[in-house]
Motif scaffolding. Structure first.
Motif, PDB file in Angstrom:
ATOM      1  N   PRO A 266      24.957 127.304   5.259  1.00  0.00           N
ATOM      2  CA  PRO A 266      24.768 127.716   3.898  1.00  0.00           C
ATOM      3  C   PRO A 266      23.918 126.834   3.104  1.00  0.00           C
ATOM      4  O   PRO A 266      23.931 125.759   3.235  1.00  0.00           O
ATOM      5  CB  PRO A 266      26.201 127.770   3.437  1.00  0.00           C
ATOM      6  N   PRO A 267      22.913 127.602   2.430  1.00  0.00           N
ATOM      7  CA  PRO A 267      22.164 126.554   1.640  1.00  0.00           C
ATOM      8  C   PRO A 267      22.482 125.735   0.666  1.00  0.00           C
ATOM      9  O   PRO A 267      22.157 124.583   0.456  1.00  0.00           O
ATOM     10  CB  PRO A 267      21.152 127.811   0.839  1.00  0.00           C
ATOM     11  N   LEU A 268      23.689 126.292   0.012  1.00  0.00           N
ATOM     12  CA  LEU A 268      24.457 125.341  -1.020  1.00  0.00           C
ATOM     13  C   LEU A 268      25.979 126.006  -1.045  1.00  0.00           C
ATOM     14  O   LEU A 268      26.414 127.003  -0.918  1.00  0.00           O
ATOM     15  CB  LEU A 268      23.818 125.649  -2.405  1.00  0.00           C
ATOM     16  N   LYS A 269      26.835 124.996  -1.056  1.00  0.00           N
ATOM     17  CA  LYS A 269      28.064 125.132  -0.947  1.00  0.00           C
ATOM     18  C   LYS A 269      28.888 123.924  -1.667  1.00  0.00           C
ATOM     19  O   LYS A 269      28.329 122.850  -1.727  1.00  0.00           O
ATOM     20  CB  LYS A 269      28.717 125.386   0.559  1.00  0.00           C
ATOM     21  N   GLY A 270      30.264 124.043  -2.224  1.00  0.00           N
ATOM     22  CA  GLY A 270      30.776 123.063  -2.837  1.00  0.00           C
ATOM     23  C   GLY A 270      32.221 123.397  -3.134  1.00  0.00           C
ATOM     24  O   GLY A 270      32.511 124.548  -3.144  1.00  0.00           O
ATOM     25  N   VAL A 271      32.943 122.354  -3.651  1.00  0.00           N
ATOM     26  CA  VAL A 271      34.091 122.604  -4.307  1.00  0.00           C
ATOM     27  C   VAL A 271      34.249 121.711  -5.637  1.00  0.00           C
ATOM     28  O   VAL A 271      33.337 120.990  -5.877  1.00  0.00           O
ATOM     29  CB  VAL A 271      35.205 122.097  -3.391  1.00  0.00           C
ATOM     30  N   TYR A 272      35.000 122.356  -6.603  1.00  0.00           N
ATOM     31  CA  TYR A 272      34.941 121.560  -7.813  1.00  0.00           C
ATOM     32  C   TYR A 272      36.216 121.958  -8.576  1.00  0.00           C
ATOM     33  O   TYR A 272      37.205 122.559  -8.143  1.00  0.00           O
ATOM     34  CB  TYR A 272      33.815 122.266  -8.739  1.00  0.00           C
ATOM     35  N   ALA A 273      36.574 120.949  -9.752  1.00  0.00           N
ATOM     36  CA  ALA A 273      37.747 121.079 -10.355  1.00  0.00           C
ATOM     37  C   ALA A 273      37.591 121.730 -11.864  1.00  0.00           C
ATOM     38  O   ALA A 273      36.286 121.002 -12.530  1.00  0.00           O
ATOM     39  CB  ALA A 273      38.275 119.641 -10.698  1.00  0.00           C
ATOM     40  N   GLY A 274      37.770 122.648 -12.130  1.00  0.00           N
ATOM     41  CA  GLY A 274      37.619 123.312 -13.439  1.00  0.00           C
ATOM     42  C   GLY A 274      37.847 124.806 -13.404  1.00  0.00           C
ATOM     43  O   GLY A 274      38.328 125.593 -12.618  1.00  0.00           O
ATOM     44  N   PRO A 275      37.282 125.508 -14.375  1.00  0.00           N
ATOM     45  CA  PRO A 275      37.277 127.148 -14.692  1.00  0.00           C
ATOM     46  C   PRO A 275      36.444 127.767 -13.660  1.00  0.00           C
ATOM     47  O   PRO A 275      35.657 127.194 -12.948  1.00  0.00           O
ATOM     48  CB  PRO A 275      36.777 127.254 -16.067  1.00  0.00           C
ATOM     49  N   GLY A 276      36.858 129.283 -13.518  1.00  0.00           N
ATOM     50  CA  GLY A 276      36.202 130.036 -12.562  1.00  0.00           C
ATOM     51  C   GLY A 276      34.782 129.972 -12.846  1.00  0.00           C
ATOM     52  O   GLY A 276      34.041 129.800 -13.644  1.00  0.00           O
ATOM     53  N   SER A 277      34.140 130.242 -11.581  1.00  0.00           N
ATOM     54  CA  SER A 277      32.456 130.347 -11.522  1.00  0.00           C
ATOM     55  C   SER A 277      32.153 131.764 -11.952  1.00  0.00           C
ATOM     56  O   SER A 277      32.754 132.734 -11.755  1.00  0.00           O
ATOM     57  CB  SER A 277      32.140 130.338 -10.029  1.00  0.00           C
ATOM     58  N   THR A 278      30.999 131.553 -12.806  1.00  0.00           N
ATOM     59  CA  THR A 278      30.428 132.819 -13.386  1.00  0.00           C
ATOM     60  C   THR A 278      29.481 133.661 -12.426  1.00  0.00           C
ATOM     61  O   THR A 278      28.743 134.343 -12.809  1.00  0.00           O
ATOM     62  CB  THR A 278      29.845 132.766 -14.804  1.00  0.00           C
ATOM     63  N   GLY A 279      28.985 132.958 -11.219  1.00  0.00           N
ATOM     64  CA  GLY A 279      28.101 133.425 -10.190  1.00  0.00           C
ATOM     65  C   GLY A 279      27.189 132.395  -9.773  1.00  0.00           C
ATOM     66  O   GLY A 279      27.032 131.315 -10.427  1.00  0.00           O
ATOM     67  N   GLN A 280      26.426 132.722  -8.839  1.00  0.00           N
ATOM     68  CA  GLN A 280      25.587 131.982  -8.121  1.00  0.00           C
ATOM     69  C   GLN A 280      23.849 132.607  -8.416  1.00  0.00           C
ATOM     70  O   GLN A 280      23.755 133.850  -8.396  1.00  0.00           O
ATOM     71  CB  GLN A 280      25.658 131.716  -6.673  1.00  0.00           C
ATOM     72  N   THR A 281      23.029 131.662  -8.674  1.00  0.00           N
ATOM     73  CA  THR A 281      21.698 131.976  -8.903  1.00  0.00           C
ATOM     74  C   THR A 281      20.913 131.773  -7.798  1.00  0.00           C
ATOM     75  O   THR A 281      21.099 130.413  -7.400  1.00  0.00           O
ATOM     76  CB  THR A 281      21.115 131.515 -10.220  1.00  0.00           C
ATOM     77  N   VAL A 282      19.842 132.209  -7.191  1.00  0.00           N
ATOM     78  CA  VAL A 282      19.069 131.969  -6.145  1.00  0.00           C
ATOM     79  C   VAL A 282      17.524 132.437  -6.640  1.00  0.00           C
ATOM     80  O   VAL A 282      17.307 133.449  -6.963  1.00  0.00           O
ATOM     81  CB  VAL A 282      19.325 132.532  -4.809  1.00  0.00           C
ATOM     82  N   GLU A 283      16.448 131.692  -6.565  1.00  0.00           N
ATOM     83  CA  GLU A 283      15.065 131.645  -6.660  1.00  0.00           C
ATOM     84  C   GLU A 283      14.311 131.018  -5.486  1.00  0.00           C
ATOM     85  O   GLU A 283      14.424 129.786  -5.618  1.00  0.00           O
ATOM     86  CB  GLU A 283      14.812 131.461  -8.108  1.00  0.00           C
ATOM     87  N   VAL A 284      13.457 131.624  -4.843  1.00  0.00           N
ATOM     88  CA  VAL A 284      12.627 131.179  -3.890  1.00  0.00           C
ATOM     89  C   VAL A 284      10.973 131.624  -4.015  1.00  0.00           C
ATOM     90  O   VAL A 284      10.889 132.824  -4.298  1.00  0.00           O
ATOM     91  CB  VAL A 284      13.103 131.567  -2.552  1.00  0.00           C
ATOM     92  N   THR A 285      10.266 130.552  -4.330  1.00  0.00           N
ATOM     93  CA  THR A 285       8.852 130.919  -4.641  1.00  0.00           C
ATOM     94  C   THR A 285       8.087 130.273  -3.463  1.00  0.00           C
ATOM     95  O   THR A 285       8.146 128.951  -3.005  1.00  0.00           O
ATOM     96  CB  THR A 285       8.426 130.289  -6.065  1.00  0.00           C
ATOM     97  N   ILE A 286       7.150 130.783  -2.984  1.00  0.00           N
ATOM     98  CA  ILE A 286       6.315 130.385  -1.603  1.00  0.00           C
ATOM     99  C   ILE A 286       5.036 130.606  -1.938  1.00  0.00           C
ATOM    100  O   ILE A 286       4.484 131.779  -2.344  1.00  0.00           O
ATOM    101  CB  ILE A 286       6.798 131.254  -0.438  1.00  0.00           C
ATOM    102  N   THR A 287       4.105 129.477  -1.839  1.00  0.00           N
ATOM    103  CA  THR A 287       2.794 129.701  -1.938  1.00  0.00           C
ATOM    104  C   THR A 287       2.197 129.071  -0.591  1.00  0.00           C
ATOM    105  O   THR A 287       2.348 128.436   0.015  1.00  0.00           O
ATOM    106  CB  THR A 287       2.367 128.625  -2.868  1.00  0.00           C
ATOM    107  N   ARG A 288       1.006 130.123  -0.246  1.00  0.00           N
ATOM    108  CA  ARG A 288       0.253 129.664   0.794  1.00  0.00           C
ATOM    109  C   ARG A 288      -0.770 128.687   0.609  1.00  0.00           C
ATOM    110  O   ARG A 288      -1.745 129.380  -0.358  1.00  0.00           O
ATOM    111  CB  ARG A 288      -0.106 130.979   1.727  1.00  0.00           C
ATOM    112  N   LEU A 289      -0.651 127.714   0.916  1.00  0.00           N
ATOM    113  CA  LEU A 289      -1.814 126.451   0.578  1.00  0.00           C
ATOM    114  C   LEU A 289      -3.007 126.506   1.434  1.00  0.00           C
ATOM    115  O   LEU A 289      -4.038 126.072   1.019  1.00  0.00           O
ATOM    116  CB  LEU A 289      -1.197 125.080   0.587  1.00  0.00           C
ATOM    117  N   ARG A 290      -2.841 127.140   2.535  1.00  0.00           N
ATOM    118  CA  ARG A 290      -3.809 127.200   3.569  1.00  0.00           C
ATOM    119  C   ARG A 290      -3.651 128.351   4.909  1.00  0.00           C
ATOM    120  O   ARG A 290      -2.480 128.342   5.008  1.00  0.00           O
ATOM    121  CB  ARG A 290      -4.031 125.768   4.405  1.00  0.00           C
TER     122      ARG A 290
END
Length: 290
Positions: A266-290
């Motif tokens: 998984p690209p990102l995972k974890g555990v935490y102490a606190g209130p519930g999660s409101t969701g995950q955000t993902v953004e990928v930008t790719i630039t061809r340099l050559r």
């Protein structure tokens, strides 16, 4: 990485991912698998992983050879953001195996081969098949004289039967669910393909990485890219194929990690102490340099 016969691509990848929380989180413990690999068909020219809130990070290779960036955050925070930036040079597909080449069925069945790849022959929660799919795998195997030809046929079968819905490679369903719906994102299609390959007796890996969406990308243009997934199978050597797009893995693909299924990379995972999660955000930008 140019040899006069083929042209490499140089890709800059910016991958931002994170979690929001319903209130302050007192601490979190996280792992990011967003650092591309150095290997035969790709060279990492530059890479870094940045964390907000700021935290000390350390890197290691996990059991499957994926680079992991691990970090803990102990200051109260209501959001967590990880930004991975890398520049990678990639090669087109090369030295492809013909249908009739590679190890034979008998070669894959010898105890030495089974023991060597045992973990990559077993079903997992996301790659397990139902009776219908197991029968399909048996039919594909019986119709082809070599494992490599059967593997390509399995990829073609999945692509013909299950509609690919491009989208983020997050925590998806499993092979059986994708088959029932006859549609899925790239992890679903890869899980189904891996399940068929293993049921036929081929060691198979799930591969996590990135895909530039445009085969004719203009140099300098930045596009919304994708976290992506594809498969590899072993027939005397590892062969990579993208069943979602029906193409060999080439200059548009960047490998981050490999494993039995999505749960290993998984690209990102974890555990935490606190209130519930409101969701995950993902953004990928790719630039061809050559």
């Amino acid at each position: 990485m140019t040899n006069g016969l083929v042209d490499s691509w140089r890709l800059k990848i910016e991958h931002r991912s994170g979690f929001g929380y319903a209130g302050p989180v007192s601490s979190s413990y996280n792992e990011a698998r967003m650092w591309p690999r150095n290997e035969t068909r790709q060279a990492v020219l530059d890479a870094r992983v940045e964390v907000w809130p700021p935290a000390r990070t350390y890197r290691y290779e996990d059991y499957w050879g994926t680079v992991v960036t691990a970090f803990d955050v102990h200051a109260p925070h209501e959001a967590l953001t990880v930004t991975a930036t890398s520049t990678v040079e990639t090669l087109p597909p090369g030295d492809l195996i013909d249908d009739g080449e590679g190890a034979g069925w008998a070669d894959l069945a010898v105890p030495e081969a089974v023991d060597r790849w045992y973990e990559l022959l077993l079903p997992t929660p996301r790659t397990g098949l139902n009776d219908e799919l197991a029968a399909i795998a048996a039919d594909i195997r019986a119709a082809h004289s070599t494992p490599h030809a059967a593997a390509l046929a399995a990829c073609e079968f999945v692509r013909g039967e299950v509609a690919y819905r491009p989208g983020p490679a997050g925590v998806q369903s499993d092979a059986r669910h994708a088959w029932e719906l006859r549609k899925g994102v790239c992890p679903d299609i890869s899980h189904l393909t891996v399940g068929l390959l293993r049921a036929m007796g081929l060691p198979a890996r799930y591969v996590s990485g990135y895909l530039h969406p445009a085969p004719t990308a203009a140099i300098g243009d930045s596009v919304a890219g994708q976290s992506h997934a594809w498969v590899e199978w072993w027939v005397g050597r590892w062969t990579a194929f993208d069943p979602a797009n029906g193409v060999p893995v080439g200059e548009r693909h960047v490998v981050v990690g490999r494993g039995r299924e999505y749960g290993d990379v998984p690209p990102l995972k974890g555990v935490y102490a606190g209130p519930g999660s409101t969701g995950q955000t993902v953004e990928v930008t790719i630039t061809r340099l050559r």
